[in-house]
Design an enzyme around this catalytic site. Structure first.
Site, mmCIF file in Angstrom:
data_model
loop_
_atom_site.group_PDB
_atom_site.id
_atom_site.type_symbol
_atom_site.label_atom_id
_atom_site.label_comp_id
_atom_site.label_asym_id
_atom_site.label_seq_id
_atom_site.Cartn_x
_atom_site.Cartn_y
_atom_site.Cartn_z
ATOM 1 N N ASP A 76 -45.960 -25.280 23.181
ATOM 2 C CA ASP A 76 -45.382 -26.629 23.047
ATOM 3 C C ASP A 76 -45.928 -27.452 24.265
ATOM 4 O O ASP A 76 -45.664 -27.227 25.303
ATOM 5 C CB ASP A 76 -43.909 -26.488 22.957
ATOM 6 C CG ASP A 76 -43.001 -27.902 22.819
ATOM 7 O OD1 ASP A 76 -43.565 -28.726 21.832
ATOM 8 O OD2 ASP A 76 -42.510 -28.156 23.734
ATOM 9 N N THR B 61 -46.402 -33.527 20.561
ATOM 10 C CA THR B 61 -46.398 -33.707 22.055
ATOM 11 C C THR B 61 -47.919 -32.986 22.553
ATOM 12 O O THR B 61 -48.446 -33.629 23.590
ATOM 13 C CB THR B 61 -45.520 -32.825 22.692
ATOM 14 O OG1 THR B 61 -45.544 -31.553 22.319
ATOM 15 C CG2 THR B 61 -43.984 -33.785 22.245
ATOM 16 N N THR B 62 -48.451 -32.177 21.927
ATOM 17 C CA THR B 62 -49.678 -31.759 22.252
ATOM 18 C C THR B 62 -50.889 -32.963 21.998
ATOM 19 O O THR B 62 -51.682 -33.405 22.736
ATOM 20 C CB THR B 62 -50.227 -30.375 21.818
ATOM 21 O OG1 THR B 62 -49.236 -29.662 22.182
ATOM 22 C CG2 THR B 62 -51.639 -30.195 22.516
ATOM 23 N N ASP C 98 -38.259 -28.400 17.404
ATOM 24 C CA ASP C 98 -39.405 -29.200 16.586
ATOM 25 C C ASP C 98 -39.275 -29.230 15.373
ATOM 26 O O ASP C 98 -39.589 -30.816 14.753
ATOM 27 C CB ASP C 98 -40.559 -28.552 17.324
ATOM 28 C CG ASP C 98 -41.027 -28.772 18.342
ATOM 29 O OD1 ASP C 98 -40.609 -29.584 19.387
ATOM 30 O OD2 ASP C 98 -42.524 -28.351 18.915
#
Length: 527
Positions: free
Chosen positions: A60, A93-94, A395
């Site tokens: 994550d 988020t990546t 998530d």
């Protein structure tokens, strides 16, 4: 010589902003490169050892960056960017950091061509707006009663996690949890505080379950023979302790007379008995006691009285649990015994201690405010798996929250980025001069997502990218990378879907961060 010195100073000053910009871009790109390998279903995982010696295993983006010790201020901006995406969308988020790194690389090339940073920054901002419009026009509108679409979005979010093989269990749990705490017809947002994920070590991830009431990982106190099951429970949430009072200051009382000592013990007994009688008088039969660092929550004598009065006691309730417990059961926290009244009690059909996968937990069912809150009991064989399962569930919950905020889905697998890049290249042909070059550079930067997905899946990225461009040029708007089959396919048929908000938020935030970094021309230390 006297004339040469001023011109030399001017020349150095002109060079400094350029050096600062390149330094900032290099620092920010290093953060992007560090987590680029963890993008997508075939992405790698990172093992992080914290300063306290704890080990975290995750892919994550927000979690990885949160634990990185980043020193450079420009690199810290990318860490903040990832947490901003986490707040806004919860997923991607990546992707947002990888996109920002790619945009900065494109900016560096434009700077070397002699284009002014302000023009680059503003052009990128406009290009992001055009990209968002393009994504919106290619999105699929959905309704919240379309359970299949919600499940597909949640499953896509879980596909890149360590626990991806359990997505057929975790995705329905995430969807049902969100739908239980909102009204699908009127909701425009979801308060994830109404969904409590409770971690309990033991069992396997398959034992994870959705509980439409309340779950406490604490156990009932049985040492004095008190009850562990209570029907038609009247629940009191107390924030005071059932133990003898202590002075604020550390001191000692020396008693050398047995009669005085006996009097002290009788006073203590009477003090605790009075408290327990007042509790019983109010009608409470389940007592939840908040954790305290100043005094013992309960002592043996008070437990003995509670057991005699048939009151079930649970201690060590954490401060952050209080709000959720009160919302679920309808009770109000009670700060002192004088304000202990019946109107502050919560109600439930049953409170019982049960054994689940070898561990004991307390289940509260038939709560007064059913439908306002839900609990998810998350299980795992070890701490690393358990924590990653909780992050993955968070998530998935965020993905469903995105669909409540903006009810539109978009294809995954790098498909929207390729489509947007082609749209931008056509759009750039209508522009003139430097802005057209900036738009084309932004289009190239967007292609980092499909390239990275292909690289992380062990595919030939150049071949995949060429095929994607060709398919999209022929009008196949949903052609994307199928990492499981290792080919380019119609990604909609593979059910790889994600919320539109995740993509649009990532592009806008990455463009804003790029603009901020480009606008910096000096770094000084404030004294």
């Amino acid at each position: 010589m006297s004339q040469a010195k001023p011109s030399q100073v001017v020349f150095q000053d002109r060079e400094k902003p350029q050096e600062v910009r390149f330094s900032n871009i290099t620092a920010a790109r290093s953060v992007s490169d560090a987590i680029r390998t963890s993008l997508g279903p075939k992405g790698m995982d990172k093992m992080i050892q914290t300063g306290k010696g704890e080990v975290i295993l995750t892919n994550d983006g927000a979690t990885i960056l949160k634990h990185l010790s980043v020193l450079h201020p420009a690199a810290k901006m990318l860490v903040d960017l990832s947490s901003a995406q986490d707040v806004e969308a919860g997923d991607g988020t990546t992707s947002v950091v990888v996109l920002a790194g790619s945009m900065l690389s494109a900016s560096e090339k434009l700077l070397k061509m002699g284009i002014h940073p302000t023009i680059i920054a503003e052009s990128f901002q406009r290009a992001a707006a055009v990209t968002v419009e393009c994504l919106k026009s290619n999105s699929l509108s959905i309704e919240l009663d379309d359970r299949e679409s919600l499940l597909r979005a949640a499953t896509t979010s879980l596909s890149s996690k360590i626990v991806s093989q359990y997505s057929n269990l975790l995705a329905p749990i995430a969807v049902d949890a969100v739908l239980k705490v909102i009204d699908p017809k009127t909701a425009v947002n979801v308060d994830l505080k109404d969904i409590r994920v409770v971690k309990k070590l033991g069992g396997i991830i398959d034992d994870t379950e959705l509980i439409p009431g309340l779950v406490l990982t604490q156990t009932a106190i049985k040492s004095a023979g008190g009850p562990t099951r209570m029907e038609k429970a009247k629940i009191a949430m107390i924030q005071f302790q059932l133990s003898p009072p202590k002075p604020d200051m550390e001191n000692q009382v020396v008693v050398n007379d047995y009669r005085q000592m006996d009097k002290i013990l009788k006073e203590e007994r009477q003090y605790l008995l009075n408290i327990c009688k007042k509790i019983k008088k109010s009608g409470a039969n389940v007592l939840l006691i908040q954790k305290s660092i100043l005094r013992d929550a309960v002592n043996d004598l008070s437990l003995h009285f509670l057991a005699k009065l048939k009151i079930m006691a649970v201690k060590d309730i954490e401060r952050e649990e209080v709000e959720f417990i009160c919302k679920s059961t309808g009770c109000k926290p009670i700060a002192d015994i004088d304000s202990f009244t019946e109107d502050k009690l919560g109600h439930a059909d049953l409170v019982e201690e049960v054994s689940s996968a070898g561990e004991r937990i307390i289940k509260v069912s038939g709560v007064k405010n059913a439908g306002k809150t839900v609990s998810i009991l998350c299980r795992g064989a070890n701490q690393l798996t358990l924590e990653e399962a909780e992050r993955s569930l968070h998530d998935a919950l965020c993905v469903i929250r995105c669909l409540v905020k903006q009810r539109a889905l978009i294809a995954g697998g790098g498909s929207p980025e390729i489509e947007a890049a082609q749209h931008l290249r056509h759009y750039a042909q209508k522009l003139e001069g430097r802005e057209a070059i900036c738009f084309q550079a932004f289009a190239d930067a967007l292609e980092i997502i499909p390239v990275t997905l292909a690289e992380n899946a062990g595919l030939n990225s150049i071949q995949v990218l060429t095929e994607l461009r060709s398919r999209h040029a022929q009008g196949e708007k949903t052609a994307g990378i199928n990492v499981r089959k290792g080919t380019v396919t119609n990604i909609l048929e593979e059910n790889v879907l994600q919320p539109l908000l995740v993509n649009t938020s990532a592009i806008q935030l990455a463009a804003e961060t790029t603009k901020m970094i480009m606008k910096v021309d000096d770094i000084t230390l404030a004294r």
